[in-house]
Design a protein around this motif. Sequence first.
Motif, PDB file in Angstrom:
ATOM      1  N   ILE A  26       0.299  -1.123  -0.129  1.00  0.00           N
ATOM      2  CA  ILE A  26      -0.030  -0.415  -0.095  1.00  0.00           C
ATOM      3  C   ILE A  26       0.964   1.234  -0.025  1.00  0.00           C
ATOM      4  O   ILE A  26       1.784   1.156   0.814  1.00  0.00           O
ATOM      5  CB  ILE A  26      -1.179  -0.184   1.514  1.00  0.00           C
ATOM      6  N   THR A  27       0.750   2.120  -0.631  1.00  0.00           N
ATOM      7  CA  THR A  27       1.277   3.343  -1.362  1.00  0.00           C
ATOM      8  C   THR A  27       0.427   4.382  -1.010  1.00  0.00           C
ATOM      9  O   THR A  27      -0.194   5.017  -1.824  1.00  0.00           O
ATOM     10  CB  THR A  27       2.467   3.158  -2.174  1.00  0.00           C
ATOM     11  N   ILE A  66      -2.430   0.142  -4.780  1.00  0.00           N
ATOM     12  CA  ILE A  66      -2.614  -1.506  -3.789  1.00  0.00           C
ATOM     13  C   ILE A  66      -2.153  -1.899  -4.580  1.00  0.00           C
ATOM     14  O   ILE A  66      -2.648  -1.860  -5.680  1.00  0.00           O
ATOM     15  CB  ILE A  66      -3.770  -1.143  -2.689  1.00  0.00           C
ATOM     16  N   CYS A 121      -4.345   4.708   7.848  1.00  0.00           N
ATOM     17  CA  CYS A 121      -3.638   3.478   6.885  1.00  0.00           C
ATOM     18  C   CYS A 121      -2.592   3.907   7.335  1.00  0.00           C
ATOM     19  O   CYS A 121      -1.351   2.789   7.253  1.00  0.00           O
ATOM     20  CB  CYS A 121      -4.414   3.867   5.527  1.00  0.00           C
ATOM     21  N   SER A 136      -0.161  -6.190   5.178  1.00  0.00           N
ATOM     22  CA  SER A 136       0.900  -5.009   4.079  1.00  0.00           C
ATOM     23  C   SER A 136       2.315  -4.938   4.627  1.00  0.00           C
ATOM     24  O   SER A 136       2.623  -4.688   5.412  1.00  0.00           O
ATOM     25  CB  SER A 136      -0.167  -4.481   4.197  1.00  0.00           C
ATOM     26  N   ILE A 180       3.122  -1.104   4.098  1.00  0.00           N
ATOM     27  CA  ILE A 180       2.487   0.071   3.930  1.00  0.00           C
ATOM     28  C   ILE A 180       3.717   1.684   3.864  1.00  0.00           C
ATOM     29  O   ILE A 180       4.755   1.462   4.205  1.00  0.00           O
ATOM     30  CB  ILE A 180       1.681   0.956   4.985  1.00  0.00           C
ATOM     31  N   ARG A 237       5.318   5.521   2.563  1.00  0.00           N
ATOM     32  CA  ARG A 237       5.039   6.367   2.685  1.00  0.00           C
ATOM     33  C   ARG A 237       5.701   7.658   1.925  1.00  0.00           C
ATOM     34  O   ARG A 237       6.377   7.902   2.653  1.00  0.00           O
ATOM     35  CB  ARG A 237       4.478   7.287   4.258  1.00  0.00           C
TER      36      ARG A 237
END
Length: 300
Positions: free
Chosen positions: A38-39, A47, A239, A282, A284, A286
Amino acid sequence: HPDVFGALMDRHDMKLGFSGLDRTGNAAAAPYCPSARITMFERSIAITTQDLVSGPVRRPAISVLLSLDDTPFSISINDVPVPKAQAFVVRELAPRAIQALNCQLLSLSLDPGHPLFLSTRKALGEKTFLALPDGPLRACRDPLRGELLGAVPRPPDDRLIEALLSSAPDFSPHLRAKSTSRREDLLAEFETLWTEPNLASKLAAAMDLSVSRLSHLFVEEVGVPLRTYTLWRKYRHACARLQSPGSLSTLAQDCGFSDAAHMTRTFASYLGFSPTTVRSLSYIHRPAEATVPEVEQQGG
């Protein structure tokens, strides 16, 4: 704390899939996702996953769903199955489910603040979804893979998304529409104020509007009600911080949810999985995210 599907699963269980799923896709499809990347970008979420069965979910974002390896996949809209395709665009808040087994899937959510959100919705007209033709996908697929699957993901180029969407009939003229300065001013003020209590009143004052006029203007310029966009922003905030240390209760409070159950319901509605499950399965990312102040409790 039970997750939304009734049982917490360790990583080994997730690799095997959720109980009751026939991996051929012929049996009733229980939610399944062995892993995901997930970016979080400023106005979109990407995703990517090799296998996914999820839904129904309803997001206040336009979803661009694309097979990255030429494998067709299935969706259903309002519980009605749709013929397989390699790419779909789905309108915001349309209840949709996905079954993409043995398929490297990209799910790109265009935030209501995204420059292409309103023009894409206008291009969809009354349709809740549209299957994109296979032919033009190849020209977009490799650049998207390069942008999203590298060691340091980059936001998808708006021109690339526009080219992908323009492959659909009647889309091109609408996608040329540009954001208004009033819309950008409204979104900029929102980003400054969304963590504060009494958001509507403060945002209205900042825009020199009555609260009633602000409510109408926000829907007109952004495309969804202020309350809907604020909940989506809380979800994005949570998230992005899901893999930080700490309990879900603390995270929910820090992100402005009334409690952990409220956050869990929001994740289930938008993503189809609980925060606990997403945290486990996941990675993740950022990239270049600005620091966001701690959210003050707003209630609900």
